[in-house]
Enzyme design. Structure first.
Site, PDB file in Angstrom:
ATOM      1  N   HIS A 178     -42.985   6.101   1.302  1.00  0.00           N
ATOM      2  CA  HIS A 178     -43.743   7.301   1.012  1.00  0.00           C
ATOM      3  C   HIS A 178     -44.159   8.005   2.309  1.00  0.00           C
ATOM      4  O   HIS A 178     -43.972   7.480   3.408  1.00  0.00           O
ATOM      5  CB  HIS A 178     -44.966   6.946   0.173  1.00  0.00           C
ATOM      6  CG  HIS A 178     -44.623   6.544  -1.235  1.00  0.00           C
ATOM      7  ND1 HIS A 178     -45.565   6.288  -2.197  1.00  0.00           N
ATOM      8  CD2 HIS A 178     -43.410   6.355  -1.841  1.00  0.00           C
ATOM      9  CE1 HIS A 178     -44.969   5.964  -3.330  1.00  0.00           C
ATOM     10  NE2 HIS A 178     -43.667   5.982  -3.135  1.00  0.00           N
TER      11      HIS A 178
ATOM     12  N   GLU B 152     -47.040   8.616   3.747  1.00  0.00           N
ATOM     13  CA  GLU B 152     -48.007   7.933   4.612  1.00  0.00           C
ATOM     14  C   GLU B 152     -47.343   6.824   5.436  1.00  0.00           C
ATOM     15  O   GLU B 152     -47.665   6.629   6.606  1.00  0.00           O
ATOM     16  CB  GLU B 152     -49.138   7.331   3.771  1.00  0.00           C
ATOM     17  CG  GLU B 152     -49.889   8.342   2.920  1.00  0.00           C
ATOM     18  CD  GLU B 152     -49.342   8.489   1.510  1.00  0.00           C
ATOM     19  OE1 GLU B 152     -50.152   8.537   0.577  1.00  0.00           O
ATOM     20  OE2 GLU B 152     -48.104   8.552   1.339  1.00  0.00           O
TER      21      GLU B 152
ATOM     22  N   THR C 200     -22.300  30.278 -23.424  1.00  0.00           N
ATOM     23  CA  THR C 200     -22.184  30.405 -21.965  1.00  0.00           C
ATOM     24  C   THR C 200     -21.058  29.527 -21.439  1.00  0.00           C
ATOM     25  O   THR C 200     -20.263  29.941 -20.587  1.00  0.00           O
ATOM     26  CB  THR C 200     -23.510  30.023 -21.282  1.00  0.00           C
ATOM     27  OG1 THR C 200     -24.526  30.940 -21.708  1.00  0.00           O
ATOM     28  CG2 THR C 200     -23.409  30.073 -19.763  1.00  0.00           C
TER      29      THR C 200
ATOM     30  N   ASP D 293     -17.753  31.226 -19.905  1.00  0.00           N
ATOM     31  CA  ASP D 293     -17.686  31.180 -18.432  1.00  0.00           C
ATOM     32  C   ASP D 293     -17.049  29.919 -17.862  1.00  0.00           C
ATOM     33  O   ASP D 293     -16.669  29.897 -16.692  1.00  0.00           O
ATOM     34  CB  ASP D 293     -19.095  31.307 -17.839  1.00  0.00           C
ATOM     35  CG  ASP D 293     -19.759  32.637 -18.158  1.00  0.00           C
ATOM     36  OD1 ASP D 293     -19.044  33.548 -18.616  1.00  0.00           O
ATOM     37  OD2 ASP D 293     -20.982  32.759 -17.956  1.00  0.00           O
TER      38      ASP D 293
ATOM     39  N   ARG E  75     -22.448  24.546  -5.369  1.00  0.00           N
ATOM     40  CA  ARG E  75     -21.360  24.668  -4.394  1.00  0.00           C
ATOM     41  C   ARG E  75     -21.651  25.644  -3.253  1.00  0.00           C
ATOM     42  O   ARG E  75     -21.058  25.556  -2.185  1.00  0.00           O
ATOM     43  CB  ARG E  75     -20.053  25.069  -5.098  1.00  0.00           C
ATOM     44  CG  ARG E  75     -20.126  26.373  -5.849  1.00  0.00           C
ATOM     45  CD  ARG E  75     -18.956  26.543  -6.804  1.00  0.00           C
ATOM     46  NE  ARG E  75     -19.095  27.750  -7.627  1.00  0.00           N
ATOM     47  CZ  ARG E  75     -19.832  27.808  -8.726  1.00  0.00           C
ATOM     48  NH1 ARG E  75     -20.493  26.740  -9.132  1.00  0.00           N
ATOM     49  NH2 ARG E  75     -19.906  28.923  -9.427  1.00  0.00           N
TER      50      ARG E  75
END
Length: 347
Positions: free
Chosen positions: A51, A53, A202, A206, A213
């Site tokens: 972490h 700290e 979609t 597409d 990328r």
């Protein structure tokens, strides 16, 4: 600027280096100061690794200075054993006399216990420095733990005449409304969120990869609505390269290690079923990129936190109209020929 704010601001800067790589952990930065000089810095880089700290303490060359230093941290130090030991224990073991904390961690595993442990060890603890900024830094983490759902971002690009796609397309690929700079920003955003959601049409229209990328970073988990399993099996979302969830009415035989079918009832509240599923899978944030029906469904359910809308110079004349969103708290940005409006659903 007050001295505590100066160093917490630096903690926030450091923490942002981990955006997109720390899930399911929060973004945390830490600075160690002795006699008015920074002697150590660190941030949390990846879940399972040390972490903030720990990294800050490890970066201090002369450890004897820790006994008269102050450690600044943007989020309350953890007090429980997870994949790594509690940060509180390390602070106490190194006899650091002062801890300054940006905001309390509302995760039930911490929720004030870290502060309590430090105080019980005789450490002077200061809480609530740049608290709103520190909370905003971890909007995804806090939304997930406090609302039991991911942080939801809506995104679309709109033509000058109010469309998001033309009526007819020659090829199965996107029709670009925005410029290359705006498209790169979108890929940067994808790298910052844990998942990306699109609807059936979609993908059919597409054939997107839904990757990053045009940027460097992690590809998001792909989430796809496909009620009747209509998406062609040669579509790029079935390449098994990235974890992909297909939300469907019936399970398909095409389930693989990285392609998972989730069954939901499309006759009921779809947005809430989706976010419940994402919560179960520990997904803290999602960017919804289309299509219009999917976006409008979340808008109508008032299940969104941010909307990021691009306005391009392109005229489409006929096609799919943009979603309807009542204007909220707006920020405006100009990106070359494009305009970007970021709207927030709450403070």
């Amino acid at each position: 600027m007050k001295i505590n704010e100066k160093y917490i601001k630096r903690c926030i800067q450091l923490a942002k280096n981990g955006l997109g790589t720390t899930y399911p952990n929060p973004l945390v930065g830490s600075v160690i100061v002795c006699d008015g000089k920074i002697i150590g810095e660190g941030w949390h880089k990846t879940a399972g690794e040390p972490h903030a700290e720990v990294n800050a303490i490890n970066s201090v060359k002369d450890k004897s200075l820790l006994k008269k230093a102050t450690i600044y941290v943007s989020l309350e130090p953890c007090s429980h054993f997870g994949k790594t030991p509690p940060c509180c224990n390390l602070i106490i073991a190194n006899k650091i006399p002062k801890v300054v904390i940006g905001t309390i961690d509302t995760n039930i595993k911490v929720a004030g216990n870290g502060i309590k442990k430090l105080i019980e060890a005789g450490i002077q603890v200061t809480i609530g420095i740049l608290e709103k900024d520190c909370y905003k830094l971890n909007k995804r983490f806090f939304t997930f733990h406090e609302k039991q759902r991911p942080y939801i971002i809506l995104k679309w690009a709109e033509s000058q005449d109010g469309y998001i796609a033309p009526t007819e397309k020659i090829e199965k690929k996107p029709v670009w409304i925005t410029n290359a700079h705006s498209r790169q920003i979108v890929h940067k955003w994808r790298s910052e969120e844990q998942a990306i959601l699109v609807g059936t049409q979609t993908v059919i229209d597409d054939n997107p990869k839904l990757d990053v990328r045009d940027w460097t970073g992690n590809n998001p988990i792909r989430l796809v609505l496909d009620q009747h399993n209509r998406i062609p099996k040669q579509s790029q979302i079935f390449d098994n390269q990235v974890k992909t969830f297909l939300f469907s009415k019936i399970k398909s035989n095409d389930e693989k290690e990285n392609t998972i079918f989730e069954i939901i009832d499309f006759e009921k509240d779809v947005p809430n079923q989706l976010i419940q599923s994402l919560y179960r899978h520990q997904i803290q944030s999602v960017i919804i990129e289309g299509g219009r029906h999917t976006l409008q469904t979340f808008i109508n359910a008032n299940l969104w936190d941010e909307a990021r809308i691009f306005y391009g110079k392109v005229q489409i004349n006929a096609g799919t109209k943009a979603p309807i969103l009542e204007s909220k708290q707006n920020e405006k940005f100009i990106i070359g020929t494009d305009k970007l409006i970021i709207s927030r659903n709450h403070d």
